[in-house]
Enzyme design. Structure first.
Site, PDB file in Angstrom:
ATOM      1  NE  ARG A   1     -11.635   1.228   4.507  1.00  0.00           N
ATOM      2  CZ  ARG A   1     -10.444   1.726   4.819  1.00  0.00           C
ATOM      3  NH1 ARG A   1      -9.789   1.284   5.876  1.00  0.00           N
ATOM      4  NH2 ARG A   1      -9.898   2.680   4.097  1.00  0.00           N
TER       5      ARG A   1
ATOM      6  CG  HIS B   1      -8.867  -0.941   1.335  1.00  0.00           C
ATOM      7  ND1 HIS B   1     -10.045  -0.588   0.732  1.00  0.00           N
ATOM      8  CD2 HIS B   1      -8.127  -1.594   0.404  1.00  0.00           C
ATOM      9  CE1 HIS B   1     -10.016  -0.998  -0.548  1.00  0.00           C
ATOM     10  NE2 HIS B   1      -8.872  -1.618  -0.759  1.00  0.00           N
TER      11      HIS B   1
ATOM     12  CE1 TYR C   1      -6.608   4.779   5.858  1.00  0.00           C
ATOM     13  CE2 TYR C   1      -4.675   3.494   5.249  1.00  0.00           C
ATOM     14  CZ  TYR C   1      -6.037   3.573   5.468  1.00  0.00           C
ATOM     15  OH  TYR C   1      -6.817   2.463   5.292  1.00  0.00           O
TER      16      TYR C   1
END
Lengths: 377, 330
Positions: free
Chosen positions: A258, A262, A271
């Protein structure tokens, strides 16, 4: 009694056809005709450009939260492209490109993400389930569709999508188990994009691959380079042929990434590292497929402009639609409109007319004093 | 009319619907070869074969989800929960999928699914197998919830549930499977969902009760009749949709109401019915509506504790006397 080996060593294959530079392993080439290659690339590009446009629409407050697909175009289109229109496509919530391939109008998808109920409504002849927001719950439904196909002896197969995070849910395992026991025609397509929001794959599972989880349920699993549209196509075609021949389900793990957020409510810089993202950008599914097509002289000039024009026209049609009618919220709760919902619908309609939404006439106090029965007996 | 048990009435309903409609199939744990944990599916595997009477792995979420998928393409699955307590494992499938997919698909797909099995207190089934599970479902828009108290209702309502185009939660009771009663043999006999029935006519007080509690209320009514208190008993039969018109109509006649439910009372069916009565018929009431409910505790295993937790005939009679101001405290 000695210890004996009950099963020989399991084998999980990895398939890659086009490398990151767009060089083809001709022995593994699925041999698509030029028109099909061009159609696939156009769909991938449309998926990418629409995704970028949708992020802007969301940032401008013109649509709500959605899950972008950037980086996963090959996984979606390489797989969905092998289906017949009569087959079933069961999406999760990140299959925009696959849904458009299946015939969802772009403006309808935009309406869905703007909160219009009709945006989630498949056309009457369209064999797609609506977008599924809960994680992995659509997988038992896919098995149910396949069971129904077997029950009615319909020559259709079912392709179901989900992510790496979904493979930790019970419904994933229950669905694979049922599919294995019943030998029904389902192809499970996992888009392993490495991150379930902020949780990396290594915290999701201790298995070396997701593909190998199929083996526990007695079905084949294969891992493919999910950024290689030809590898995904080849593996999907094989799995669909197996299902159609009555040889049961398959799990395909598309190893992809990805590249974006998200959902539009997420900030991945919190993150994961920029280096990691850059490394995957180098393996971008569009870049390598474009390089391959260019070498084959199949890349049309002006394609990007044509795709953008198509998107712009759809956005204009979307924007021409007014706001959602509040009364429709009651229309599809049940197959029929029950009396209590009908009353609420009418009360809301009256409230909207009088500028007091939700006013319930029947609860207006009638006698001035409560608690004193009005001499009816 | 034939006299048969509640279990036989359910079995007959299934057999008739399986015969009538090739889209109907039964799926669940032990429903085939074993003929159901409570033998409701007796003889069906032999008659209809393994394609239509489907034994599954032990996975409630899985087979409920499979049922939902099959229902969306027009099959009519009857999913058996061995006990309804096991439906908790399928709660997401029921609440987020079965109840929502018609809505989420903009009306494109119906989910004509029945989930049936026994629930509520029985004989020493203890904390995890005695729960009155209806409370988990009637709150959810999109679901219908049925609790049939008699063999006739079991047959008529199950047939209506199978023919309904919505997901229907159909909760039976272990304590009623052997209850006998008259059942129409006409295969076209169905009881529409959402119609309450007056089990006993009376003039002084309305008692709303279903399943085992309805039978206890009937016993209490018999006893109170000796004291000159005339009790009307309304059995809602389906909790969603709820036939408030019949309940309110009865309360307008009697001016008093007691609602009985087997499970814990907090935010239960009794609360809903009491609220409906106070909203719609407050000025007809001669006394506050009372609830008789199970204690707010898990069901104990010991027989004497089980009895102490659950509404008894005596507790129901006491509540009726209180709303009639006939308990000496007037």
């Amino acid at each position: 009694m000695p210890r004996t080996v009950l099963e020989p060593r399991f084998q999980v294959e990895y398939l890659s056809v086009l490398d990151a530079e767009g060089s083809l392993d001709s022995a593994l080439d699925p041999g698509l005709p030029p028109a099909e290659l061009k159609r696939l690339y156009r769909a991938m590009l449309l998926g990418r450009r629409l995704d970028e446009r949708m992020v802007r629409l969301q940032r401008q407050g013109r649509i709500g939260t959605f899950a972008p697909i950037k980086g996963q175009e090959a996984s979606q289109l390489g797989s969905v492209a092998v289906l017949r229109p009569t087959d079933w496509m069961v999406p999760s919530f990140r299959e925009t490109a696959a849904m458009i391939w299946r015939g969802w109008p772009i403006e309808k998808l935009l309406l869905f993400f703007a909160g219009h109920l009709e945006g989630g409504q498949p056309a009457p002849d369209q064999r797609d389930l609506p977008i599924t927001i809960p994680v992995s719950t659509q997988l038992p439904h896919a098995v149910g569709l396949a069971y129904a196909a077997q029950y009615r002896e319909d020559d259709v197969i079912v392709m179901a999508y989900f992510g790496d995070g979904a493979t930790s849910e019970g419904d994933f395992h229950e669905a694979l188990n049922f599919a294995g026991v019943w030998h029904v025609p389902v192809v499970f397509v996992c888009q392993n994009n490495q991150w379930a929001i902020s949780v990396p794959l290594k915290k999701q599972t201790n298995s070396k691959t997701i593909a190998q989880k199929a083996l526990a349920y007695g079905l084949p699993g294969i891992q493919v380079d999910g950024n290689d549209v030809l590898a995904v196509y080849a593996a999907s075609r094989e799995a669909v042929a197996r299902a159609r021949a009555g040889d049961g389900p398959t799990l395909i793990e598309c190893v992809t990434y990805r590249l974006g957020v998200h959902t539009t409510a997420d900030d991945p810089t919190k993150y994961r590292s920029a280096e990691e993202v850059a490394e995957w950008e180098r393996r971008d599914p569009l870049t390598r497929f474009a390089a391959y097509l260019k070498r084959k002289r199949l890349l049309d000039e002006g394609l990007e402009a044509a795709v953008d024009e198509e998107i712009a026209a759809a956005v204009a049609r979307f924007e021409a639609t007014g706001v959602a009618d509040p009364l429709v919220m009651f229309d599809h709760v049940y197959a029929e409109l029950p009396p209590d919902l009908k009353a609420q619908r009418e009360a809301l309609a009256e409230g909207l007319r009088s500028g007091e939404p939700g006013r319930r006439e029947k609860h207006e106090p009638s006698p001035p004093m409560r608690g004193q029965r009005s001499g009816k007996r | 009319m034939a006299v048969m048990t509640y279990r036989e009435a359910l079995n007959l309903a299934l057999r008739e619907e399986l015969t009538r409609d090739p889209n109907v199939f039964v799926i669940g744990e032990e429903v085939g070869l074993y003929e159901g944990a409570y033998k409701v599916t007796q003889g069906l595997l032999k008659e209809f074969g393994p394609k239509r009477i489907v034994d599954t792995p032990i996975a409630e979420s899985g087979f409920t989800g499979v049922g939902i998928g099959a229902a969306m393409v027009g099959l009519r699955p009857v999913v058996e929960m061995m006990t309804f307590n096991f439906a908790l494992l399928a709660l997401d499938q029921i609440v987020n999928s079965a109840a929502k997919l018609h809505y989420m698909s903009g009306g494109q797909y119906n989910v004509p699914l029945v989930i049936r099995g026994p629930g509520g207190p029985a004989h020493q089934l203890a904390a995890q197998h005695s729960q009155s599970m209806e409370v988990y479902f009637y709150h959810v828009p999109g679901l219908k919830v049925v609790r049939p108290s008699t063999p006739m209702d079991a047959k008529g309502l199950l047939k209506a549930a199978i023919r309904d185009d919505n997901p229907v939660i159909f909760i039976e009771s272990e304590t009623l499977y052997n209850v006998k009663g008259e059942v129409p043999e006409d295969p076209d006999f169905v009881i529409p969902l959402g119609q309450a029935v007056v089990r006993r006519e009376g003039t002084d007080v309305t008692v709303v009760a279903y399943m085992g509690m309805m039978y206890r209320a009937m016993e209490a009514a018999e006893e109170l009749a000796k004291d000159g208190i005339s009790v009307e008993i309304v059995d809602p039969r389906s909790l969603q949709p709820l036939d408030t018109a019949t309940i309110i109509g009865s309360v307008r006649k009697t001016h008093r109401a007691v609602v009985v439910e087997a499970g814990a009372g907090f935010a239960g069916m009794g609360s809903e019915i009491a609220t409906e009565i106070t909203e719609e018929a407050f000025d007809d009431l001669d006394a506050p509506v009372l609830r008789v409910t199970g204690a707010q505790a898990p069901m104990p295993y010991a027989r004497n504790l089980e009895r102490a937790k659950t509404p008894t005939k005596e507790k129901i009679a006491d509540a009726i006397r209180r709303v009639c101001y006939a308990n000496g405290s007037r």
